[in-house]
Structures are given as C-alpha cells and as structure tokens.
Design a protein around this motif. Structure first.
Motif, short mmCIF file in Angstrom:
data_model
loop_
_atom_site.label_atom_id
_atom_site.label_comp_id
_atom_site.label_asym_id
_atom_site.label_seq_id
_atom_site.Cartn_x
_atom_site.Cartn_y
_atom_site.Cartn_z
N ALA A 227 -19.56 -7.73 5.44
CA ALA A 227 -19.48 -6.70 4.55
C ALA A 227 -18.20 -5.96 4.42
O ALA A 227 -17.52 -5.80 3.68
CB ALA A 227 -20.48 -5.69 5.04
N GLY A 228 -17.54 -5.73 5.93
CA GLY A 228 -16.41 -5.53 5.83
C GLY A 228 -15.06 -6.26 5.45
O GLY A 228 -14.21 -5.79 4.83
N THR A 229 -15.36 -7.75 5.47
CA THR A 229 -14.43 -8.54 4.92
C THR A 229 -14.51 -8.38 3.55
O THR A 229 -13.05 -8.18 2.73
CB THR A 229 -14.63 -10.01 5.25
N TRP A 230 -15.24 -8.37 2.98
CA TRP A 230 -15.77 -8.25 1.40
C TRP A 230 -15.13 -6.99 0.74
O TRP A 230 -14.48 -6.61 -0.12
CB TRP A 230 -17.00 -8.48 0.94
N VAL A 231 -15.41 -5.68 1.59
CA VAL A 231 -14.58 -4.58 1.08
C VAL A 231 -13.15 -4.66 0.95
O VAL A 231 -12.66 -4.09 0.30
CB VAL A 231 -15.20 -3.51 2.18
N LYS A 232 -12.73 -5.32 2.15
CA LYS A 232 -11.26 -5.55 2.22
C LYS A 232 -10.64 -6.41 1.11
O LYS A 232 -9.69 -5.99 0.40
CB LYS A 232 -10.94 -5.90 3.44
N TYR B 197 0.85 -1.34 0.09
CA TYR B 197 -0.07 -0.02 -0.02
C TYR B 197 0.90 1.37 0.04
O TYR B 197 0.21 2.35 -0.19
CB TYR B 197 -0.87 -0.05 1.32
N GLY B 198 2.09 1.30 0.18
CA GLY B 198 2.99 2.34 0.32
C GLY B 198 2.54 3.26 1.26
O GLY B 198 2.66 4.25 1.51
N VAL B 199 2.54 2.65 2.59
CA VAL B 199 2.16 3.34 3.79
C VAL B 199 3.27 2.80 4.91
O VAL B 199 3.94 2.13 4.72
CB VAL B 199 0.74 3.14 4.60
N ASP B 200 3.31 3.69 6.01
CA ASP B 200 4.24 3.24 7.00
C ASP B 200 3.59 2.56 8.03
O ASP B 200 2.39 2.28 7.93
CB ASP B 200 4.77 4.70 7.61
N ALA C 20 -7.49 3.37 1.53
CA ALA C 20 -8.55 4.08 2.38
C ALA C 20 -9.79 3.33 2.33
O ALA C 20 -10.62 3.25 3.34
CB ALA C 20 -9.00 5.64 1.83
N VAL C 21 -10.12 2.54 1.22
CA VAL C 21 -11.13 1.64 1.14
C VAL C 21 -10.87 0.50 1.96
O VAL C 21 -11.99 -0.07 2.78
CB VAL C 21 -11.33 0.99 -0.39
N THR C 22 -9.58 0.05 2.16
CA THR C 22 -9.29 -1.16 3.08
C THR C 22 -9.59 -0.84 4.35
O THR C 22 -10.13 -1.49 5.18
CB THR C 22 -7.81 -1.58 2.96
N PHE C 23 -9.15 0.59 4.77
CA PHE C 23 -9.29 0.95 6.06
C PHE C 23 -10.80 0.90 6.41
O PHE C 23 -11.30 0.79 7.54
CB PHE C 23 -8.73 2.36 6.35
N PHE C 24 -11.69 1.50 5.57
CA PHE C 24 -13.15 1.36 5.69
C PHE C 24 -13.59 0.04 5.90
O PHE C 24 -14.35 -0.11 6.74
CB PHE C 24 -13.77 2.16 4.70
#
Length: 155
Positions: free
Chosen positions: A78-83, A31-34, A93-97
C-alpha cells in the motif's frame, strides 16, 4: 523456501527505505523541498520503529507469523502504491504518508527472523535460519548504502 519468502518481502521493504536519499537532488527539485525534508524520508523508518515495536511484538505473540507477514506485506504494498500514485510536485505530503506506511511495515518485518527460525526450523537449524533472515535484511541496507556513496561523494 520460508527464508526465501521472508527475504523477498524484506528486500522489497528495504528498497523503499532509502530510495529518496540516493538521488535527493532530483527529489528536492521535483517536490520543491530542501535536503533536510528529503532526509526525513529515510529517518521516518527509525522513528516509526520506536513507538511501534512493542505493540507489534505483542501482535506477533498473539496473532502469529501468518498475520504479521500478511500485514507487513500489505502495508509495504500500500505504501509503495501511494508513493507511485503521488508522483506530482504538489503531493509531497502524500508521498511522505506512503513512506510512513512502508516504515510501519518494516517494524513488522524486523521482528520476524527469530520467530520464523524457531517455528519453521529444527533445533540444529534455528541459529542458521535466524542469522540468514537477519543478514538478508541487513544486506539490503548495506547494498543501499553502498549505492549512495557515489552520489554523496560527487555532490
């Protein structure tokens, strides 16, 4: 059977909690995050609990176990499918949601063991059923933390 069903969706939710922290170096690169940002993926579970526990407890009293169990399971699914659907480097950001949805489901799940025990079990079984429900949930967290140890010590 009831405690088994509760333990099943508690297990599914607990696996969502720390999955990013176990292999944070891979997710950091993807994801290119820290590391701090990846750590927020597990910390959101604790932060979500604070503002939502009282409204969810009220809902549990007003709507009952069935509604709370269905909402918790639906949110976790729903959260699992979003991820799953957000597995692209530019969709953190979508993964975090999705992780937030799963953490919101946990608020529903953590309030249920005592209510399940009191509704479904006799007076001589309540404490055992409640302790199994609570321990079942905590055992999943312990399993996840034990899995983290080799990654944390070797990094």
């Amino acid at each position: 059977m009831i405690v088994f069903l509760f333990s099943s969706y508690s297990l599914c939710n607990s696996f969502q909690w720390i999955q990013y922290g176990i292999i944070n170096n891979i997710f950091m690169h993807f994801y290119g995050v820290d590391a701090f940002t990846i750590d927020w993926m597990s910390m959101i579970y604790m932060l979500t609990y604070i503002p939502f526990i009282f409204p969810v407890t009220w809902l549990l009293d007003k709507k009952g176990l069935r509604v709370i169990a269905l909402v918790a399971t639906a949110l976790n699914c729903a959260g699992t499918w979003v991820k799953v659907l957000s597995v692209k480097p530019n969709l953190f950001a979508v993964t975090f949601f999705g992780q937030f949805c799963c953490s919101f489901a946990q608020v529903f799940i953590l309030g249920m063991p005592s209510r399940i025990a009191s509704v479904w079990f006799g007076s001589e079984e309540v404490s055992t059923a409640c302790s199994i429900g609570v321990f079942g949930n905590q055992q999943r967290h312990v399993d996840n933390c034990v899995q983290m140890q080799p990654y944390r010590t070797s990094a």
